[in-house]
Design an enzyme around this catalytic site. Structure first.
Site, PDB file in Angstrom:
ATOM      1  N   HIS A  85     -49.168  -8.606  -4.435  1.00 39.85           N
ATOM      2  CA  HIS A  85     -47.597  -9.012  -4.080  1.00 39.85           C
ATOM      3  C   HIS A  85     -46.855  -7.796  -3.498  1.00 39.85           C
ATOM      4  O   HIS A  85     -47.036  -6.675  -4.484  1.00 39.85           O
ATOM      5  CB  HIS A  85     -47.110 -10.026  -4.885  1.00 39.85           C
ATOM      6  CG  HIS A  85     -46.797  -9.310  -6.332  1.00 39.85           C
ATOM      7  ND1 HIS A  85     -45.687  -8.569  -6.741  1.00 39.85           N
ATOM      8  CD2 HIS A  85     -47.435  -9.265  -7.205  1.00 39.85           C
ATOM      9  CE1 HIS A  85     -45.616  -8.186  -7.868  1.00 39.85           C
ATOM     10  NE2 HIS A  85     -46.754  -8.665  -8.322  1.00 39.85           N
ATOM     11  N   ASP A 141     -47.313  -2.656 -10.393  1.00 38.17           N
ATOM     12  CA  ASP A 141     -46.958  -4.072 -10.173  1.00 38.17           C
ATOM     13  C   ASP A 141     -46.147  -4.403  -9.116  1.00 38.17           C
ATOM     14  O   ASP A 141     -45.059  -4.424  -9.388  1.00 38.17           O
ATOM     15  CB  ASP A 141     -46.608  -4.791 -11.788  1.00 38.17           C
ATOM     16  CG  ASP A 141     -46.293  -6.084 -11.600  1.00 38.17           C
ATOM     17  OD1 ASP A 141     -47.051  -6.832 -10.686  1.00 38.17           O
ATOM     18  OD2 ASP A 141     -45.615  -6.653 -12.377  1.00 38.17           O
ATOM     19  N   GLU A 194     -43.160 -12.826  -5.849  1.00 37.22           N
ATOM     20  CA  GLU A 194     -44.248 -13.254  -6.957  1.00 37.22           C
ATOM     21  C   GLU A 194     -43.427 -13.087  -8.258  1.00 37.22           C
ATOM     22  O   GLU A 194     -43.426 -14.192  -9.058  1.00 37.22           O
ATOM     23  CB  GLU A 194     -45.258 -12.307  -6.855  1.00 37.22           C
ATOM     24  CG  GLU A 194     -46.441 -12.857  -7.909  1.00 37.22           C
ATOM     25  CD  GLU A 194     -46.267 -12.341  -9.395  1.00 37.22           C
ATOM     26  OE1 GLU A 194     -46.893 -12.760 -10.271  1.00 37.22           O
ATOM     27  OE2 GLU A 194     -45.116 -11.328  -9.515  1.00 37.22           O
ATOM     28  N   GLU A 195     -42.491 -12.147  -8.498  1.00 33.71           N
ATOM     29  CA  GLU A 195     -41.947 -12.158  -9.661  1.00 33.71           C
ATOM     30  C   GLU A 195     -41.227 -13.242  -9.978  1.00 33.71           C
ATOM     31  O   GLU A 195     -40.705 -13.296 -11.387  1.00 33.71           O
ATOM     32  CB  GLU A 195     -41.169 -10.721  -9.859  1.00 33.71           C
ATOM     33  CG  GLU A 195     -42.345  -9.429  -9.499  1.00 33.71           C
ATOM     34  CD  GLU A 195     -43.283  -9.227 -10.915  1.00 33.71           C
ATOM     35  OE1 GLU A 195     -43.237 -10.063 -11.741  1.00 33.71           O
ATOM     36  OE2 GLU A 195     -44.125  -8.277 -10.933  1.00 33.71           O
ATOM     37  N   ASP A 239     -53.500  -8.106  -9.309  1.00 36.03           N
ATOM     38  CA  ASP A 239     -52.093  -8.006  -9.713  1.00 36.03           C
ATOM     39  C   ASP A 239     -52.193  -7.794 -11.242  1.00 36.03           C
ATOM     40  O   ASP A 239     -51.151  -8.117 -12.104  1.00 36.03           O
ATOM     41  CB  ASP A 239     -51.424  -9.498  -9.491  1.00 36.03           C
ATOM     42  CG  ASP A 239     -49.888  -9.259  -9.967  1.00 36.03           C
ATOM     43  OD1 ASP A 239     -49.357  -8.288 -10.041  1.00 36.03           O
ATOM     44  OD2 ASP A 239     -49.211 -10.365 -10.337  1.00 36.03           O
ATOM     45  N   HIS A 243     -43.234  -4.062 -16.122  1.00 40.21           N
ATOM     46  CA  HIS A 243     -41.763  -4.528 -15.902  1.00 40.21           C
ATOM     47  C   HIS A 243     -41.001  -3.331 -16.511  1.00 40.21           C
ATOM     48  O   HIS A 243     -39.826  -4.012 -16.934  1.00 40.21           O
ATOM     49  CB  HIS A 243     -41.641  -5.694 -16.456  1.00 40.21           C
ATOM     50  CG  HIS A 243     -42.451  -7.063 -15.689  1.00 40.21           C
ATOM     51  ND1 HIS A 243     -42.180  -8.428 -16.173  1.00 40.21           N
ATOM     52  CD2 HIS A 243     -42.990  -7.046 -14.594  1.00 40.21           C
ATOM     53  CE1 HIS A 243     -43.112  -9.075 -15.194  1.00 40.21           C
ATOM     54  NE2 HIS A 243     -43.668  -8.219 -14.556  1.00 40.21           N
TER      55      HIS A 243
END
Lengths: 469, 469
Positions: free
Chosen positions: B287, B299, B333-334, B361, B432
């Site tokens: 992504h 990520d 995606e997130e 991912d 994240h």
């Protein structure tokens, strides 16, 4: 086969060297002293058992947690530092130890204000930063300037002044060891200012980061302009380095504000009186002040509490050494060993009485031994003492002329001493960051540290022979 | 002796099991297919050599660095995400690959505003936080309330509502694995609100921290009030837990502001056309959006770039598979696999043509193999393909019904697929956070990942047999 023969040769050579050193120690110490030191095995065992399995188990960790949770960061000159000193004095009285002295001294109070760093070109990005100790402020509107990136002072000096004038210098040295890399933090502003820079930044002094800036002290030189200076993260330093290498123009806007004044603080001295030579001192110590970020649990809450534990454990076990054990909580270490300098000056005429001086200020992870400054005979004695700690793998002696932080001020005057050698591989991951909290500490390792520190100080303070100079 | 006999028995039992599985695969696949797959050894070698030693060496890392340095974070719905999509399309055209389609869809745009968390009692302390995706704002003056600390939903449910009403709930679950611990982030606000809480906080979903908060998505339930929700650091969660356990009253002041709207974004599809069955697809993907902190290098910049590399490397090497390889850059995606859901819906009637679907991912550290969803025969084929990667230790097959993130949406419809299995032990240290930057990435491991991903997709897309369902 050749390799094997070579290996055997190397092994026998190195054994020979160890044997030789051991032989020298044997002659210097004599059988009686060696036997005397070995006779402390049961006392050491008793201390180890009491602290790691008995009533004192987990106490060092729990008391440290209560302390850092209550006060948090304890920067030099702050009210909270003074309150934390009062707390430690009360905690000691609660243990029925009352021979406590405080010695006042003037300490720096540098107070961090708002800090903000924004990349404006090639794109807008906020960057984490921590101003360095004693840094001056920027003008209210901040400093907006182009960046140049250098890896070393040599690279900076090699540039014509016109390349540096009006710029922000970023030092981007990859971490090797603290002593070597640290100069770019402590001296970066002065060197950049001498070349005409308007501010300086330094890649945080650490081998690892989760976007974590590391503060620390730095000094100005009265002969060059004082420019604002701060640390940025490895991530942002690498980002700027990559952009710079691609030939991109980088413009940063830096705002940082602080105030500087002086205040009165205190060194704290707890004496556990010797039975035969009370005027002779074995000093154990850590510093009670911390940086203004994190909780100062590792730097140096751990060192503070294992040093506090020494008289407490000995009194609880009714172990009374011949010499006095003095536990010192240094103040204002972080802004230039201020407490240690004041102590050295005040007690200079009694320096002969310091038999041995110890400090723990590089973590209290699993103890491995001692880093020792002293002559050959002194080292031989300490090596013999360390043999008592084979059961916990803390028998290693490392030789170093200036071990520790505060105590180097006194060791440089010829006093033998040692710092705690411990399993502190990750120490600089957390050093001077918001991450210096109880999460770094380990209950059992603190128990081992407190037991080792107490037993080592006890044996050194009790053996018949003084540590020679 | 008994232990030895037992050990031998266990070893022979487990060998027996392995043999049995291998036997099943042998029967299912037949000698011809096994020999056919083995015949790709030279193609795999060629790809590995080109990417790890040849012209493509370091290209994945360097292109990823240029990309994330240029755009930084690329949150769903942002302008910068759309610019980064345009950039990737241009980068692909530059490689003389022009079969590129974008598919528009509506995506959420949740924009973080000012966030501030201060402990007011038992002492004043600022705390690091990151609001969770879709969190509502507090009132302008913030929320000031007492804290209760729980380890689990069970503990929360066990409390009378009156204990929770008007409070801020802190979930403090120790990280075990992402799937298990993550529920306190994704469902924490709903469960706390149902009990009458005014806000909820969660211990960041990570096993390690340098005072680093981790954001992530969460969902509300229309049936309960929407309360503000954020993640705090392990350090602060532990601090609050210790204070709470000591019976101290904790009061926090929370201010957080955000906006929520929807925007249009795009999935990007790059087709590298098959020679014999162009309608059949082997999909590789990652992504392109990221969280709004860090650079989104791990990520999922790494997954994006190794998937981008697949058609690029194959075209450069003039390797043309029978089936079409489609490289997809998922958007959004997130905030709930938004791009994947739109793709699945749009392409539902062609789902039969997806021969195999792959996504990376969970990091692009050293590749170890694939995490595979599919029936026994499908897994046998993939296992055979993975044998081609013994030289780089990437031959492991892990069975999992729902590997990957976006692709689970399609795999759940019965399509066989796989995610990259890689050496990602530290993935959640950075996940994240502001620490998700190029500093996490490794040049050689990205080369290995790109080579593995390309060669695996190529073999699967080129063998005569379709992956069975």
């Amino acid at each position: 086969m050749k390799v094997l023969v070579l290996l055997l040769a190397v092994i026998s050579l190195s054994s020979a060297k160890v044997l030789q050193e051991d032989e020298v120690c044997k002659v210097l110490l004599g059988d009686d002293l060696i036997a005397e030191i070995a006779s402390y095995e049961s006392a050491v065992k008793e201390i180890l058992k009491y602290v790691t399995e008995g009533e004192f188990k987990s106490k060092t960790y729990n008391e440290l947690a209560k302390f850092v949770d209550k006060f948090g960061a304890r920067p030099s000159g702050s009210e909270v530092l003074e309150q934390s000193i009062d707390y430690m004095i009360q905690l000691t009285h609660d243990e029925d130890i009352h021979d406590i002295t405080t010695e006042e001294l003037e300490v720096p109070k540098w107070t961090r204000g708002e800090e903000e760093l924004t990349m404006l070109e090639p794109r807008v990005k906020d960057m984490a930063l921590l101003g360095l100790g004693r840094s001056v402020s920027t003008p209210p509107e901040g400093i907006t300037a182009e960046v140049i990136v250098v890896n070393s002072f040599a690279e900076l000096y090699s540039l014509p002044n016109s390349d540096v004038e009006g710029k922000i210098v970023l030092y981007d040295p990859i971490f090797t060891n603290y002593g070597e890399t640290n100069q770019y933090r402590s001296q970066g502003a002065v060197q950049a200012a001498a070349k005409g820079a308007v501010a300086s930044l330094v890649r945080s002094i650490t081998p690892f980061s989760i976007n974590s800036p590391h503060t620390g002290s730095q000094s100005y030189d009265e002969k060059v302009p004082k420019i604002p200076t701060a640390a940025i993260t490895l991530e942002d330093a690498d980002l700027l380095r990559r952009m710079y290498s691609r030939g991109e123009k980088i413009v940063l806007s830096l705002k940082m504000f602080s105030t500087y004044e002086t205040k009165v603080s205190r060194n704290t001295l707890i004496d556990y009186k010797g039975t035969e030579k009370p005027e002779k001192l074995v000093i154990v110590s850590g510093h009670i002040d911390s940086w203004d970020v994190g909780q100062g649990a590792m730097d140096d809450g751990g060192g503070l509490f294992i040093s506090w534990a020494v008289p407490v454990i000995l009194q609880r076990l009714n172990l009374k050494p011949r010499r006095t054990i003095r536990s010192i909580f240094w103040t204002a270490e972080e802004l230039g060993l201020t407490g240690a300098y004041a102590y050295e000056e005040k007690h200079r005429n009694e320096a002969e009485n310091i038999n041995f001086i110890m400090e723990s200020d590089e973590g209290t992870f699993a103890p491995l031994g001692l880093v020792v400054a002293g002559n050959t005979e002194a080292r031989c004695i300490i090596k013999e003492v360390l043999k008592l700690f084979k059961s916990i793998n803390a028998s290693t002696l490392i030789e170093d002329e200036s071990p520790g932080s505060d105590i180097t001020v006194i060791i440089k005057k010829g006093v033998p001493g040692a710092s705690l050698y411990n399993d502190n591989d990750k120490y600089f991951w957390f050093h001077h960051t918001e991450g210096d909290t109880m999460n770094v500490e380990n209950e059992h390792e603190l128990d081992l540290g407190a037991a080792f520190w107490t037993a080592a100080a006890y044996v050194i303070a009790d053996i018949t022979k003084d540590i020679p100079r």
